[in-house]
Design an enzyme around this catalytic site. Structure first.
Site, PDB file in Angstrom:
ATOM      1  N   ASN A 140      -7.722  -2.145  14.145  1.00 18.41           N
ATOM      2  CA  ASN A 140      -9.112  -2.400  13.741  1.00 18.41           C
ATOM      3  C   ASN A 140      -9.235  -3.612  12.812  1.00 18.41           C
ATOM      4  O   ASN A 140     -10.282  -3.840  12.218  1.00 18.41           O
ATOM      5  CB  ASN A 140      -9.699  -1.157  13.058  1.00 18.41           C
ATOM      6  N   HIS A 192      -7.481  -4.129  10.036  1.00 16.11           N
ATOM      7  CA  HIS A 192      -7.179  -3.956   8.606  1.00 16.11           C
ATOM      8  C   HIS A 192      -5.889  -4.680   8.226  1.00 16.11           C
ATOM      9  O   HIS A 192      -4.977  -4.841   9.038  1.00 16.11           O
ATOM     10  CB  HIS A 192      -7.172  -2.472   8.198  1.00 16.11           C
ATOM     11  N   GLU A 245      -9.896  -1.512   5.170  1.00 11.67           N
ATOM     12  CA  GLU A 245     -10.518  -1.135   6.433  1.00 11.67           C
ATOM     13  C   GLU A 245     -11.792  -1.956   6.674  1.00 11.67           C
ATOM     14  O   GLU A 245     -12.333  -2.552   5.742  1.00 11.67           O
ATOM     15  CB  GLU A 245     -10.876   0.358   6.389  1.00 11.67           C
ATOM     16  N   ASP A 250       0.823  -1.208   0.000  1.00 11.03           N
ATOM     17  CA  ASP A 250       0.000   0.000   0.000  1.00 11.03           C
ATOM     18  C   ASP A 250       0.858   1.258   0.000  1.00 11.03           C
ATOM     19  O   ASP A 250       2.078   1.195   0.165  1.00 11.03           O
ATOM     20  CB  ASP A 250      -0.967  -0.001   1.198  1.00 11.03           C
TER      21      ASP A 250
HETATM   22  P1  PGA Z   1       1.957  -1.029  12.742  1.00 10.58           P
HETATM   23  O1  PGA Z   1       0.789  -0.885  11.671  1.00 10.58           O
HETATM   24  O2  PGA Z   1       2.877  -2.075  12.208  1.00 10.58           O
HETATM   25  O3  PGA Z   1       2.627   0.338  12.744  1.00 10.58           O
HETATM   26  O4  PGA Z   1       1.337  -1.395  14.029  1.00 10.58           O
HETATM   27  C1  PGA Z   1       0.190  -2.029  11.198  1.00 10.58           C
HETATM   28  C2  PGA Z   1      -0.936  -1.702  10.253  1.00 10.58           C
HETATM   29  O5  PGA Z   1      -1.620  -0.681  10.472  1.00 10.58           O
HETATM   30  O6  PGA Z   1      -1.161  -2.481   9.312  1.00 10.58           O
END
Ligand code: PGA
Length: 243
Positions: free
Chosen positions: A136, A138, A143, A67
């Site tokens: 959450n 994702h 999302e 992404d």
């Molecule tokens: P993080 O983010 O590795 O900074 O916890 C993970 C994500 O949002 O996919």
């Protein structure tokens, strides 16, 4: 799902790097799907060490990143392009032409998404996809409540994600509200998936990913339908799952 519970962040990073190294040893021209965020940083450090010790060779490896923030140029230090070059690509012997990153400042986002998806298909399939997970649920920037059969596309980030990511930005105006992401459909076509999680903050979502009925409310729960997923979680992230 294969679930590996490890002691801490360092052990998670080491195990993930070992799985990637094994994949590349089996197939020199492996296609890797790569993730950004704080979770995989340690894994990249381990892979750089393995490369410098001649234990893994990236010269034939092809990569696709999951992404990118929409609206951030590759030179922006918060862009995922910048992250990948600085924390990984520039330290290993990967060929520039084998690296695929989404362009966050494309003038034609639909065309960018379609071209990216076509390139993934042209490379056959992603052999090994690395994922982090949002609080959450994702994966990539898919999302909650998103459609499950999506390909690479533009998404609106939820308030929760914007808030979680605000720690990397100086002020709220700078935080992008949209992103381009591989879809759940793209991710599910990978031959093998590893999902990394560490820290207490991820405990609830890891429990739901593994145990909840499959639901778009927890996008990562869809991984229950994939036949080769390994979750590597440290004890804190696994605490609600194992207790
Ligand atoms: P993080 O983010 O590795 O900074 O916890 C993970 C994500 O949002 O996919």
């Amino acid at each position: 799902m294969n679930i590996i519970v490890v002691k801490d962040y360092n052990e998670m990073s080491y195990q993930a790097a070992q799985l990637i190294a094994e994949q590349i040893t089996k197939k020199r021209n492996s296609v890797l799907g790569l993730a950004t965020g704080s979770t995989p940083e340690g894994m990249y450090k381990e892979l750089i060490n393995l490369n410098q010790e001649d234990k893994v060779d990236f010269s034939e490896v092809i990569t696709f990143n999951l992404d990118e923030y929409y609206g951030l140029s590759p030179e922006n230090p918060q862009s995922y392009c910048f992250f990948m070059w600085n924390k990984f690509f520039k330290h290993v012997n990967i060929k520039k032409e084998n690296i695929h990153l989404l362009n966050g400042i494309t003038e034609n986002v639909n065309k960018e998404c379609k071209q990216y998806e076509d390139l993934i298909k042209k490379s056959d399939r992603i052999d090994l996809q690395v994922l982090g997970i949002g609080d959450n649920g994702h994966i990539g920037f898919n999302e909650p409540d998103i459609s499950l059969n999506t390909q690479t596309h533009l998404v609106n980030l939820t308030t929760k994600t914007i808030k979680a990511n605000s720690r990397f930005f100086n002020n709220v105006q700078e935080i992008p509200k949209q992103a381009i992401t591989m879809g759940i459909g793209t991710i599910m076509r990978a031959r093998k998936i590893i999902l990394l999680a560490n820290g207490k903050r991820k405990a609830r979502v890891i429990e739901r990913t593994i145990n909840s009925p499959i639901t778009t409310k927890v996008p990562a729960s869809v991984l229950q339908l994939h036949n080769d997923v390994t979750i590597i979680a440290d004890q804190e992230a696994a605490s609600k799952f194992i207790s």
